[in-house]
Design a protein around this motif. Structure first.
Motif, PDB file in Angstrom:
ATOM      1  N   LYS A  61       0.860  -1.196   0.000  1.00 24.01           N
ATOM      2  CA  LYS A  61       0.000   0.000   0.000  1.00 24.01           C
ATOM      3  C   LYS A  61       0.895   1.246   0.000  1.00 24.01           C
ATOM      4  O   LYS A  61       2.066   1.164   0.334  1.00 24.01           O
ATOM      5  N   PRO A  62       0.338   2.409  -0.365  1.00 19.01           N
ATOM      6  CA  PRO A  62       1.135   3.646  -0.348  1.00 19.01           C
ATOM      7  C   PRO A  62       1.687   3.921   1.060  1.00 19.01           C
ATOM      8  O   PRO A  62       1.002   3.676   2.045  1.00 19.01           O
ATOM      9  N   PRO A  63       2.940   4.420   1.158  1.00 19.45           N
ATOM     10  CA  PRO A  63       3.572   4.647   2.456  1.00 19.45           C
ATOM     11  C   PRO A  63       2.739   5.462   3.450  1.00 19.45           C
ATOM     12  O   PRO A  63       2.680   5.142   4.630  1.00 19.45           O
ATOM     13  N   ALA A  64       2.067   6.516   2.956  1.00 22.24           N
ATOM     14  CA  ALA A  64       1.249   7.343   3.857  1.00 22.24           C
ATOM     15  C   ALA A  64       0.103   6.516   4.443  1.00 22.24           C
ATOM     16  O   ALA A  64      -0.235   6.643   5.615  1.00 22.24           O
ATOM     17  N   ALA A  65      -0.490   5.660   3.631  1.00 21.80           N
ATOM     18  CA  ALA A  65      -1.596   4.814   4.086  1.00 21.80           C
ATOM     19  C   ALA A  65      -1.097   3.761   5.069  1.00 21.80           C
ATOM     20  O   ALA A  65      -1.767   3.463   6.054  1.00 21.80           O
ATOM     21  N   ILE A  66       0.088   3.226   4.804  1.00 21.43           N
ATOM     22  CA  ILE A  66       0.655   2.178   5.668  1.00 21.43           C
ATOM     23  C   ILE A  66       0.758   2.683   7.107  1.00 21.43           C
ATOM     24  O   ILE A  66       0.320   2.011   8.043  1.00 21.43           O
ATOM     25  N   GLU A  67       1.315   3.898   7.281  1.00 25.10           N
ATOM     26  CA  GLU A  67       1.516   4.429   8.636  1.00 25.10           C
ATOM     27  C   GLU A  67       0.186   4.582   9.377  1.00 25.10           C
ATOM     28  O   GLU A  67       0.065   4.201  10.536  1.00 25.10           O
ATOM     29  N   LYS A  68      -0.839   5.122   8.674  1.00 21.23           N
ATOM     30  CA  LYS A  68      -2.156   5.296   9.298  1.00 21.23           C
ATOM     31  C   LYS A  68      -2.767   3.951   9.669  1.00 21.23           C
ATOM     32  O   LYS A  68      -3.333   3.797  10.759  1.00 21.23           O
ATOM     33  N   ILE A  69      -2.693   2.983   8.775  1.00 24.19           N
ATOM     34  CA  ILE A  69      -3.282   1.660   9.026  1.00 24.19           C
ATOM     35  C   ILE A  69      -2.559   0.981  10.186  1.00 24.19           C
ATOM     36  O   ILE A  69      -3.195   0.410  11.073  1.00 24.19           O
ATOM     37  N   VAL A  70      -1.227   1.061  10.199  1.00 22.63           N
ATOM     38  CA  VAL A  70      -0.442   0.436  11.269  1.00 22.63           C
ATOM     39  C   VAL A  70      -0.795   1.064  12.619  1.00 22.63           C
ATOM     40  O   VAL A  70      -0.994   0.360  13.612  1.00 22.63           O
ATOM     41  N   GLU A  71      -0.900   2.409  12.661  1.00 27.68           N
ATOM     42  CA  GLU A  71      -1.269   3.084  13.922  1.00 27.68           C
ATOM     43  C   GLU A  71      -2.666   2.659  14.372  1.00 27.68           C
ATOM     44  O   GLU A  71      -2.901   2.447  15.561  1.00 27.68           O
ATOM     45  N   GLY A  72      -3.586   2.510  13.421  1.00 28.33           N
ATOM     46  CA  GLY A  72      -4.937   2.046  13.744  1.00 28.33           C
ATOM     47  C   GLY A  72      -4.924   0.639  14.322  1.00 28.33           C
ATOM     48  O   GLY A  72      -5.623   0.332  15.297  1.00 28.33           O
ATOM     49  N   LYS A  73      -4.094  -0.229  13.744  1.00 28.77           N
ATOM     50  CA  LYS A  73      -3.982  -1.603  14.243  1.00 28.77           C
ATOM     51  C   LYS A  73      -3.341  -1.635  15.629  1.00 28.77           C
ATOM     52  O   LYS A  73      -3.725  -2.433  16.484  1.00 28.77           O
ATOM     53  N   LEU A  74      -2.370  -0.743  15.863  1.00 29.41           N
ATOM     54  CA  LEU A  74      -1.747  -0.660  17.192  1.00 29.41           C
ATOM     55  C   LEU A  74      -2.750  -0.170  18.240  1.00 29.41           C
ATOM     56  O   LEU A  74      -2.788  -0.691  19.352  1.00 29.41           O
ATOM     57  N   ASP A  75      -3.584   0.815  17.866  1.00 25.62           N
ATOM     58  CA  ASP A  75      -4.628   1.283  18.789  1.00 25.62           C
ATOM     59  C   ASP A  75      -5.564   0.141  19.154  1.00 25.62           C
ATOM     60  O   ASP A  75      -5.955  -0.015  20.306  1.00 25.62           O
ATOM     61  N   LYS A  76      -5.917  -0.667  18.157  1.00 21.38           N
ATOM     62  CA  LYS A  76      -6.790  -1.823  18.393  1.00 21.38           C
ATOM     63  C   LYS A  76      -6.104  -2.812  19.345  1.00 21.38           C
ATOM     64  O   LYS A  76      -6.727  -3.354  20.262  1.00 21.38           O
ATOM     65  N   TYR A  77      -4.805  -3.019  19.139  1.00 25.19           N
ATOM     66  CA  TYR A  77      -4.033  -3.914  20.011  1.00 25.19           C
ATOM     67  C   TYR A  77      -4.034  -3.394  21.457  1.00 25.19           C
ATOM     68  O   TYR A  77      -4.295  -4.140  22.395  1.00 25.19           O
ATOM     69  N   TYR A  78      -3.781  -2.081  21.616  1.00 24.44           N
ATOM     70  CA  TYR A  78      -3.781  -1.488  22.963  1.00 24.44           C
ATOM     71  C   TYR A  78      -5.136  -1.677  23.645  1.00 24.44           C
ATOM     72  O   TYR A  78      -5.208  -1.865  24.849  1.00 24.44           O
ATOM     73  N   SER A  79      -6.216  -1.627  22.859  1.00 21.36           N
ATOM     74  CA  SER A  79      -7.553  -1.758  23.448  1.00 21.36           C
ATOM     75  C   SER A  79      -7.829  -3.182  23.933  1.00 21.36           C
ATOM     76  O   SER A  79      -8.825  -3.428  24.596  1.00 21.36           O
ATOM     77  N   THR A  80      -6.935  -4.108  23.629  1.00 21.60           N
ATOM     78  CA  THR A  80      -7.096  -5.469  24.153  1.00 21.60           C
ATOM     79  C   THR A  80      -6.178  -5.733  25.334  1.00 21.60           C
ATOM     80  O   THR A  80      -6.522  -6.516  26.205  1.00 21.60           O
ATOM     81  N   VAL A  81      -5.009  -5.075  25.390  1.00 19.13           N
ATOM     82  CA  VAL A  81      -4.030  -5.400  26.442  1.00 19.13           C
ATOM     83  C   VAL A  81      -3.902  -4.370  27.566  1.00 19.13           C
ATOM     84  O   VAL A  81      -3.461  -4.710  28.650  1.00 19.13           O
ATOM     85  N   ALA A  82      -4.295  -3.117  27.323  1.00 21.98           N
ATOM     86  CA  ALA A  82      -4.169  -2.070  28.349  1.00 21.98           C
ATOM     87  C   ALA A  82      -5.544  -1.819  28.969  1.00 21.98           C
ATOM     88  O   ALA A  82      -6.496  -1.459  28.275  1.00 21.98           O
ATOM     89  N   LEU A  83      -5.665  -2.008  30.266  1.00 20.47           N
ATOM     90  CA  LEU A  83      -6.946  -1.893  30.972  1.00 20.47           C
ATOM     91  C   LEU A  83      -7.676  -0.585  30.665  1.00 20.47           C
ATOM     92  O   LEU A  83      -8.860  -0.600  30.339  1.00 20.47           O
ATOM     93  N   LEU A  84      -6.995   0.551  30.758  1.00 22.55           N
ATOM     94  CA  LEU A  84      -7.663   1.840  30.574  1.00 22.55           C
ATOM     95  C   LEU A  84      -8.163   2.059  29.146  1.00 22.55           C
ATOM     96  O   LEU A  84      -9.050   2.871  28.908  1.00 22.55           O
TER      97      LEU A  84
END
Length: 197
Positions: free
Chosen positions: A135-158
């Motif tokens: 995917k285009p580099p600009a899109a990659i960064e946004k998608i990766v950050e979105g996936k990381l946010d989703k990951y945090y919502s499973t492992v970090a209590l708050l």
């Protein structure tokens, strides 16, 4: 033309948000009688109010335990507040109990996203980046950050959705409580035990 603000509207919003009557009336007036918009206004003000209290010392609080039916999962948690008066408050106690249930049900590994081990974050970033290769580099960064946010919502209590009210996070629930009680509250630490894990 603005909608008239009735006492019932103010009271319904107060019950739904836990905010004071005057704050509810102001928020409804600002939102032109729209209860949902008024609740959002109160949440934003609550977040600002909670941020002001964030530096205040929290040396009181509760240590609560929970053993799930059947004795296969147990939770021990420490939640701090500023005074022993608040530590005995029913809303505070109920929140701490809810956190125990949340931890038992949703298995977070830490309190905040900052506490997630860096090697785990690096591994998740690597997996997410591999999934969006090409995917285009600009899109990659946004998608990766979105996936990381989703990951945090499973492992970090708050960051987790509150099990009793899935449209808000534990952090937002905590902010509501800080606003309602008027003291800084911090989830200090927890341990989750699972038989055989």
């Amino acid at each position: 033309m603005s909608n008239p603000i009735t006492a019932k509207m103010v009271n319904d919003l107060r019950i739904a948000t836990g905010a004071g009557l005057l704050d509810c009336k102001k928020a409804l007036t600002e939102a032109n009688g729209n209860a949902e918009e008024a609740a959002t206004i109160l949440r934003k003000k609550g977040a600002a109010s909670a941020a002001k209290k964030a530096d205040r010392a929290t040396k009181e609080g509760l240590i609560e335990s929970y053993i799930h039916v059947g004795g296969k999962v147990g939770v021990l948690i420490e939640v701090n507040c500023e005074t022993d008066f608040v530590a005995r408050n029913e809303d505070f106690k109920a929140f701490v109990k809810d956190l125990c249930l949340q931890i038992a049900a949703a298995s977070p590994v830490c309190v905040t996203r900052e506490e997630v081990p860096p090697e785990d974050v690096a591994k998740e970033r690597e997996i997410a980046t591999a999934q969006v290769a090409g995917k285009p580099p600009a899109a990659i960064e946004k998608i990766v950050e979105g996936k990381l946010d989703k990951y945090y919502s499973t492992v970090a209590l708050l960051e987790q959705p509150f099990v009793k009210q899935s449209d808000i996070t534990i952090k937002e629930k905590l902010t509501e409580l800080i606003t309602k009680i008027g003291e800084n509250i911090q989830v200090r630490r927890f341990t989750r035990y699972q038989l055989g894990a």
